[in-house]
Write a protein that holds these residues in place. Sequence first.
Motif, PDB file in Angstrom:
ATOM      1  N   MET A 121      15.611  -5.258  15.677  1.00  0.00           N
ATOM      2  CA  MET A 121      14.520  -4.768  15.074  1.00  0.00           C
ATOM      3  C   MET A 121      13.069  -5.739  14.010  1.00  0.00           C
ATOM      4  O   MET A 121      13.972  -5.533  13.244  1.00  0.00           O
ATOM      5  N   ARG A 122      12.121  -6.213  13.983  1.00  0.00           N
ATOM      6  CA  ARG A 122      11.720  -6.807  12.893  1.00  0.00           C
ATOM      7  C   ARG A 122      10.678  -5.898  11.878  1.00  0.00           C
ATOM      8  O   ARG A 122       9.993  -4.904  12.509  1.00  0.00           O
ATOM      9  N   ILE A 123      11.212  -6.366  10.507  1.00  0.00           N
ATOM     10  CA  ILE A 123      10.059  -5.439   9.768  1.00  0.00           C
ATOM     11  C   ILE A 123       9.228  -6.821   9.383  1.00  0.00           C
ATOM     12  O   ILE A 123       9.603  -7.496   9.011  1.00  0.00           O
ATOM     13  N   ARG A 124       8.172  -5.549   9.385  1.00  0.00           N
ATOM     14  CA  ARG A 124       6.615  -6.373   8.825  1.00  0.00           C
ATOM     15  C   ARG A 124       6.510  -5.599   7.185  1.00  0.00           C
ATOM     16  O   ARG A 124       7.072  -4.583   7.173  1.00  0.00           O
ATOM     17  N   ARG A 125       6.272  -6.503   6.521  1.00  0.00           N
ATOM     18  CA  ARG A 125       6.124  -6.219   5.598  1.00  0.00           C
ATOM     19  C   ARG A 125       4.243  -6.844   4.551  1.00  0.00           C
ATOM     20  O   ARG A 125       4.672  -8.287   5.292  1.00  0.00           O
ATOM     21  N   ILE A 126       3.178  -6.119   3.977  1.00  0.00           N
ATOM     22  CA  ILE A 126       2.305  -6.532   4.064  1.00  0.00           C
ATOM     23  C   ILE A 126       1.543  -6.652   2.672  1.00  0.00           C
ATOM     24  O   ILE A 126       2.176  -5.248   2.359  1.00  0.00           O
ATOM     25  N   VAL A 127       1.167  -7.061   1.798  1.00  0.00           N
ATOM     26  CA  VAL A 127       0.844  -6.505   0.701  1.00  0.00           C
ATOM     27  C   VAL A 127      -1.088  -7.014   0.191  1.00  0.00           C
ATOM     28  O   VAL A 127      -1.242  -8.284   0.773  1.00  0.00           O
ATOM     29  N   THR A 128      -2.133  -6.178  -0.005  1.00  0.00           N
ATOM     30  CA  THR A 128      -3.412  -6.952  -0.029  1.00  0.00           C
ATOM     31  C   THR A 128      -4.061  -7.218  -1.211  1.00  0.00           C
ATOM     32  O   THR A 128      -3.157  -7.000  -1.900  1.00  0.00           O
ATOM     33  N   THR A 129      -4.749  -7.681  -1.290  1.00  0.00           N
ATOM     34  CA  THR A 129      -5.551  -8.247  -2.169  1.00  0.00           C
ATOM     35  C   THR A 129      -6.980  -7.383  -2.570  1.00  0.00           C
ATOM     36  O   THR A 129      -7.041  -6.480  -1.226  1.00  0.00           O
ATOM     37  N   GLY A 180       5.525   0.465  15.240  1.00  0.00           N
ATOM     38  CA  GLY A 180       4.321   0.924  15.283  1.00  0.00           C
ATOM     39  C   GLY A 180       3.962   1.534  14.623  1.00  0.00           C
ATOM     40  O   GLY A 180       2.057   1.937  14.185  1.00  0.00           O
ATOM     41  N   ILE A 181       4.205   2.304  13.918  1.00  0.00           N
ATOM     42  CA  ILE A 181       3.485   3.430  12.590  1.00  0.00           C
ATOM     43  C   ILE A 181       3.634   2.243  11.072  1.00  0.00           C
ATOM     44  O   ILE A 181       5.308   2.664  10.305  1.00  0.00           O
ATOM     45  N   ALA A 182       2.473   1.643  10.866  1.00  0.00           N
ATOM     46  CA  ALA A 182       2.543   1.221   9.636  1.00  0.00           C
ATOM     47  C   ALA A 182       2.663   1.970   8.253  1.00  0.00           C
ATOM     48  O   ALA A 182       1.260   3.299   8.066  1.00  0.00           O
ATOM     49  N   LEU A 183       3.513   2.213   7.332  1.00  0.00           N
ATOM     50  CA  LEU A 183       3.554   3.710   6.278  1.00  0.00           C
ATOM     51  C   LEU A 183       3.057   2.273   4.993  1.00  0.00           C
ATOM     52  O   LEU A 183       2.925   0.947   4.733  1.00  0.00           O
ATOM     53  N   VAL A 184       1.476   3.392   4.317  1.00  0.00           N
ATOM     54  CA  VAL A 184       1.184   2.847   3.622  1.00  0.00           C
ATOM     55  C   VAL A 184       1.516   2.761   1.751  1.00  0.00           C
ATOM     56  O   VAL A 184       1.603   4.018   1.850  1.00  0.00           O
ATOM     57  N   PRO A 225     -13.346   1.976 -13.904  1.00  0.00           N
ATOM     58  CA  PRO A 225     -12.540   2.467 -12.445  1.00  0.00           C
ATOM     59  C   PRO A 225     -12.598   0.762 -11.624  1.00  0.00           C
ATOM     60  O   PRO A 225     -12.998   0.440 -12.089  1.00  0.00           O
ATOM     61  N   THR A 226     -11.186   1.454 -10.313  1.00  0.00           N
ATOM     62  CA  THR A 226     -10.974   0.464  -9.993  1.00  0.00           C
ATOM     63  C   THR A 226     -10.379   0.853  -8.336  1.00  0.00           C
ATOM     64  O   THR A 226     -10.191   1.597  -8.811  1.00  0.00           O
ATOM     65  N   GLY A 227     -10.484  -0.263  -7.673  1.00  0.00           N
ATOM     66  CA  GLY A 227      -9.696  -0.112  -6.442  1.00  0.00           C
ATOM     67  C   GLY A 227      -8.397   0.012  -6.154  1.00  0.00           C
ATOM     68  O   GLY A 227      -7.652  -0.216  -7.279  1.00  0.00           O
ATOM     69  N   ARG A 228      -7.408   0.513  -4.869  1.00  0.00           N
ATOM     70  CA  ARG A 228      -6.028   0.176  -4.664  1.00  0.00           C
ATOM     71  C   ARG A 228      -5.831  -0.846  -3.795  1.00  0.00           C
ATOM     72  O   ARG A 228      -6.430  -0.561  -2.573  1.00  0.00           O
ATOM     73  N   LEU A 229      -5.035  -1.879  -4.407  1.00  0.00           N
ATOM     74  CA  LEU A 229      -4.416  -2.868  -2.650  1.00  0.00           C
ATOM     75  C   LEU A 229      -3.045  -2.047  -2.384  1.00  0.00           C
ATOM     76  O   LEU A 229      -3.094  -0.662  -2.452  1.00  0.00           O
ATOM     77  N   ALA A 230      -2.906  -2.257  -1.152  1.00  0.00           N
ATOM     78  CA  ALA A 230      -2.038  -1.338  -0.218  1.00  0.00           C
ATOM     79  C   ALA A 230      -0.303  -2.783  -0.174  1.00  0.00           C
ATOM     80  O   ALA A 230      -0.842  -3.678   0.317  1.00  0.00           O
ATOM     81  N   ALA A 231      -0.126  -1.835   0.037  1.00  0.00           N
ATOM     82  CA  ALA A 231       1.538  -2.624   0.485  1.00  0.00           C
ATOM     83  C   ALA A 231       2.021  -1.771   1.412  1.00  0.00           C
ATOM     84  O   ALA A 231       2.136  -0.162   1.803  1.00  0.00           O
ATOM     85  N   ILE A 232       2.291  -2.828   2.216  1.00  0.00           N
ATOM     86  CA  ILE A 232       2.616  -2.157   3.954  1.00  0.00           C
ATOM     87  C   ILE A 232       3.562  -2.395   4.692  1.00  0.00           C
ATOM     88  O   ILE A 232       3.729  -3.731   4.181  1.00  0.00           O
ATOM     89  N   THR A 233       4.549  -1.419   5.870  1.00  0.00           N
ATOM     90  CA  THR A 233       5.580  -1.684   6.303  1.00  0.00           C
ATOM     91  C   THR A 233       5.877  -0.877   7.423  1.00  0.00           C
ATOM     92  O   THR A 233       5.604   0.071   7.427  1.00  0.00           O
ATOM     93  N   TRP A 234       6.013  -2.305   8.865  1.00  0.00           N
ATOM     94  CA  TRP A 234       6.110  -1.063   9.944  1.00  0.00           C
ATOM     95  C   TRP A 234       7.650  -2.007  10.639  1.00  0.00           C
ATOM     96  O   TRP A 234       7.733  -2.988  10.117  1.00  0.00           O
ATOM     97  N   LEU A 235       7.976  -1.369  11.351  1.00  0.00           N
ATOM     98  CA  LEU A 235       8.577  -1.682  12.514  1.00  0.00           C
ATOM     99  C   LEU A 235       8.138  -2.535  13.613  1.00  0.00           C
ATOM    100  O   LEU A 235       7.382  -1.739  14.344  1.00  0.00           O
ATOM    101  N   GLU A 236       8.626  -3.326  14.279  1.00  0.00           N
ATOM    102  CA  GLU A 236       8.358  -4.199  15.396  1.00  0.00           C
ATOM    103  C   GLU A 236       9.333  -4.551  16.804  1.00  0.00           C
ATOM    104  O   GLU A 236      10.786  -4.812  16.369  1.00  0.00           O
ATOM    105  N   GLU A 237       9.604  -4.137  17.370  1.00  0.00           N
ATOM    106  CA  GLU A 237      10.353  -4.356  18.828  1.00  0.00           C
ATOM    107  C   GLU A 237      10.201  -4.787  19.737  1.00  0.00           C
ATOM    108  O   GLU A 237       9.321  -6.216  19.456  1.00  0.00           O
TER     109      GLU A 237
END
Length: 234
Positions: A1-9, A87-91, A222-234
Amino acid sequence: MRIRRIVTTREGGVSKPPFDSFNLGDHVGDDPAAVAANRRRLAAELGLSQHDLAWMEQVHGRTATIVDGTEQAPAEATDALVTDRPGIALVALVADCVPVLLGDPVAGVVAAVHAGRVGARVGVVPSAIEAMRSVGAEPHRMEALLGPAVCGACYEVPQEMVDDVEAHLPGSACRSRSGTPALDLRAGLWRQLADLGVGRIGVDPRCTVEDPTLFSHRRQQPTGRLAAITWLEE
């Protein structure tokens, strides 16, 4: 199982100042249409559908919620999401708090955690790990990424607050750039993860306050929010 991780700017979206431009938070006062457009782009860039993104109503607590992709709305009053469904990306949304992305590639379990000062203090990361264990993960197989957050040199707080957090999250106490009492939550969380037996721990060293490509509540309100995201790829 491959784990993907992304952090936006904060770059590449359609939100107007002061939320410019890739704000993904829908609770900060930004135009809802702009946030929706940014979220659509996020899903498209990840090669996922909007329904594959799992969001949470972050409240600076320690609740961890297991999701399976059938949810129709953000998880209520939770600061950690866990899944074993590919395939479920957690944010996790942040703008100075620490995003913690966890994964066990053998069991096929991932978690996204929002660990601000309060949540880190009350144990949101141990709660997430316990939820992961309930669906087959084991700490020694886990990989953790501590994402961009306010660094200790920039996180000046009263000494009483330092003492309180240090008592609950050892390793967090530090000094700011000017020598005043401060907190380094990533340092405390690194130590906590190690003490919990997590096998591999990585740190994104970027400071949200110092890096203008990231959102920072301490730098600008005020300001926005960035996202840290992880999900599984088969």
